[in-house]
Design an enzyme around this catalytic site. Structure first.
Site, PDB file in Angstrom:
ATOM      1  N   ASP A 170     -13.349  -3.603  18.099  1.00 22.48           N
ATOM      2  CA  ASP A 170     -14.743  -3.220  18.308  1.00 22.48           C
ATOM      3  C   ASP A 170     -15.469  -2.879  17.015  1.00 22.48           C
ATOM      4  O   ASP A 170     -16.616  -2.434  17.052  1.00 22.48           O
ATOM      5  CB  ASP A 170     -14.852  -2.064  19.301  1.00 22.48           C
ATOM      6  CG  ASP A 170     -14.127  -0.829  18.820  1.00 22.48           C
ATOM      7  OD1 ASP A 170     -14.002   0.113  19.615  1.00 22.48           O
ATOM      8  OD2 ASP A 170     -13.688  -0.817  17.664  1.00 22.48           O
ATOM      9  N   TYR A 264     -14.227  -2.741   6.707  1.00 23.56           N
ATOM     10  CA  TYR A 264     -12.837  -2.498   6.298  1.00 23.56           C
ATOM     11  C   TYR A 264     -12.492  -3.138   4.956  1.00 23.56           C
ATOM     12  O   TYR A 264     -11.492  -2.790   4.320  1.00 23.56           O
ATOM     13  CB  TYR A 264     -11.866  -2.990   7.376  1.00 23.56           C
ATOM     14  CG  TYR A 264     -11.616  -1.955   8.456  1.00 23.56           C
ATOM     15  CD1 TYR A 264     -12.344  -1.957   9.631  1.00 23.56           C
ATOM     16  CD2 TYR A 264     -10.669  -0.952   8.266  1.00 23.56           C
ATOM     17  CE1 TYR A 264     -12.126  -0.997  10.610  1.00 23.56           C
ATOM     18  CE2 TYR A 264     -10.456   0.014   9.243  1.00 23.56           C
ATOM     19  CZ  TYR A 264     -11.192  -0.016  10.415  1.00 23.56           C
ATOM     20  OH  TYR A 264     -10.987   0.936  11.368  1.00 23.56           O
ATOM     21  N   ARG A 284      -8.234  11.137   7.644  1.00 26.23           N
ATOM     22  CA  ARG A 284      -8.949  10.773   8.880  1.00 26.23           C
ATOM     23  C   ARG A 284      -8.158  11.196  10.112  1.00 26.23           C
ATOM     24  O   ARG A 284      -8.746  11.654  11.096  1.00 26.23           O
ATOM     25  CB  ARG A 284      -9.242   9.280   8.904  1.00 26.23           C
ATOM     26  CG  ARG A 284      -9.979   8.796  10.138  1.00 26.23           C
ATOM     27  CD  ARG A 284     -11.368   9.361  10.256  1.00 26.23           C
ATOM     28  NE  ARG A 284     -11.937   9.082  11.586  1.00 26.23           N
ATOM     29  CZ  ARG A 284     -12.966   9.739  12.089  1.00 26.23           C
ATOM     30  NH1 ARG A 284     -13.531  10.723  11.422  1.00 26.23           N
ATOM     31  NH2 ARG A 284     -13.443   9.430  13.311  1.00 26.23           N
TER      32      ARG A 284
END
Ligand code: NAD
Ligand SMILES: O=P(O)(O)OC[C@H]1O[C@H](O[C@H]2[C@H](O)[C@@H](O)[C@@H](O)O[C@@H]2CO)[C@H](O)[C@@H](O)[C@@H]1O
Ligand code: MN
Length: 441
Positions: A170, A264, A284
């Site tokens: 996604d 990315y 993260r």
């Protein structure tokens, strides 16, 4: 109209409540008779299931709902498996991210050595649920977005070539939502896109509105200055780490202004920048554990305790509506145009035909038909050849239990400076993954 039976594999996922809310919002176009949760962590799943039982009772009490850790119960009499497992959960994601950082290397969920370690855990987990699905519901489709999607997709291509599994991501959808906002369009669906790459490693090459007008120039003007950042990001994208990612797209775009990049790529183009601005003690994974995970489980526990969704802050996972699009495309042969991770087979004519590439596909009852994206430039071809070799070496290392091939995979990653550091990271990762990886020789 047929009503479908769905199993959510990874029922204890932080994304499960949002996806359930999205499915219940779309019953008119995708009717459901049964929802089952499957997980290998009963206690974790039960918290999400207890809340979703209340949600389903309130919104669609006719739907049969159960949660189980028993494969036969979970995978019998189903049409679709929506799979989002995280083998080793966030505790292992934290190690995936922190171990490379010890050596000054990018520590990330799906990229570099962290993604390789995650892939070595995920392959077995995804194959296991895929085999359960085929054993108990041989006509079902698996819509998989368990990560790292690139390595999982290569593993299912190589080791389950005839399986009905679609691997999806996604991130492009998330970026296209930002693009639509930058353009002032109501929805990303007002754009027709051409895109190619590997998962988390791709580029948009053409974006038009429904009248055929080229939208790339206006987008490039914005990205050149601000990346994909907006005045106001929403939801979890409001997290500073996401805003910094969207801003960094500006520097990634500068390397090839003919295309628009997947966010990315920053880990592969500017690894030192990523290391420099990451706290090696609070990555993260920690942010997600302190943020999304705490929020979702506190909301689920509240709903279960009170027996009502009233006052709940849980929201529909709108971005996950592409999962309904995908299921409908299979179920109703809608010929929807969607970005999927599929075997290349000429979609990119000058690239490895066996590579799992992320390209627009037309999706119908027989699955995806990739749309040819044309030959790619030397720059992207060179980057993708190296990255796909990493992904293929990881799957070979898993299958052959090969220490050598896994060392080669980590050495080959653009995020790793040399073979010595690669070996140090590998040996640390082996130590902490003993219960998840095959034993390497
Ligand atoms: N493809 C994409 O673009 C995309 C987007 C978002 C999330 N994801 C992926 O979705 C997954 C879930 O994310 P999350 O943050 O909610 O993770 P999470 O840890 O909250 O949930 C994952 C669940 O999977 C379960 N699980 C782990 N191993 C299992 C196994 N072998 N069999 C059955 N269940 C198992 C865990 O117990 C847990 O309940 C992750 O793989 C994540 O990377 C992918
Ligand atoms: O760090 P996390 O766990 O918050 O996110 C990692 C995932 O990021 C992408 O998925 C995003 C998606 O792109 C965005 O639109 C929004 O819905 O949130 C998702 C989860 O953050 C990426 O595609 C996934 O592969 C990552 O796991
Ligand atoms: Mn993704």
């Amino acid at each position: 109209m047929k009503k479908f039976s769905i199993t959510v594999a990874g029922g204890g996922s932080t994304f499960t409540p949002g996806i359930i809310l999205m499915l219940l919002e779309n019953l008119a176009k995708f009717p459901i008779r049964q929802i089952k949760f499957y997980d290998n962590d009963k206690e974790r799943q039960q918290q999400v299931a207890d809340a979703c039982a209340v949600i389903i009772k309130e919104k669609a009490s006719e739907i049969n709902f159960l949660a189980t850790t028993e494969p036969e119960e979970a995978f019998t009499d189903i049409d679709f498996v929506m799979a989002h497992i995280r083998v080793g959960k966030y505790a292992m994601r934290e190690k995936d991210e922190k171990i490379p950082l010890k050596y000054g290397v990018v520590g990330q969920e799906t990229c570099g050595p962290g993604g390789i370690a995650y892939g070595m855990r995920s392959i077995g987990g995804v194959l296991e649920i895929l085999d359960y699905m085929e054993k108990y519901s041989p006509n079902a489709w698996m819509l998989n977005y368990s990560n790292p999607a690139a390595i999982v997709a290569e593993a299912t291509r190589k080791l389950r070539p005839n399986s009905k599994i679609l691997n999806i991501c996604d991130m492009p959808i998330g970026i296209e939502n930002l693009m639509a906002k930058i353009l002032g369009l109501p929805s990303r669906k007002d754009m027709t896109i051409r895109y190619y790459g590997l998962n988390h490693f791709g580029w948009w090459t053409d974006i038009r509105d429904k009248d055929g007008n080229d939208l790339m120039p206006k987008l490039k003007e914005h990205v050149k200055e601000y990346g994909y950042d907006l005045e106001k990001n929403e939801g979890q994208h409001a997290d500073e780490s996401w805003q910094s990612t969207f801003r960094k797209a500006k520097d990634v775009y500068a390397v090839d202004p003919d295309t628009l990049p997947n966010t990315y790529l920053k880990y592969y183009f500017y690894p030192q920048d990523e290391v420099a601005h990451t706290d090696p003690n609070y990555t993260r994974a920690n942010q997600v554990m302190d943020g999304r995970e705490k929020f979702i489980f506190s909301q689920c526990n509240r709903i279960a305790d009170l027996g009502t969704t009233e006052g709940s802050e849980l929201e529909i996972d709108e971005h996950a509506s592409y999962i309904v699009d995908l299921a409908r495309a299979i179920a109703y042969d809608t010929q929807e145009r969607m970005l999927l991770i599929v075997e290349n087979n000429g979609a990119i004519p000058n690239f490895d035909p066996t590579a799992m590439v992320e390209v627009p596909c037309i999706v119908g009852v027989n699955g995806p038909e990739p749309l040819v994206q044309g030959t790619i430039p030397r720059f992207q071809k060179g980057l993708m050849e190296q990255q796909v070799a990493v992904e293929k070496l990881v799957v070979e290392a898993w299958e052959e239990q090969s220490y050598q091939k896994l060392w080669q995979a980590i050495t080959l990653s653009r995020t790793v400076p040399n073979a010595r550091v690669a070996k140090q990271i590998l040996d640390d990762l082996i130590e902490v993954n003993k219960e998840y990886w095959p034993e390497l020789h």
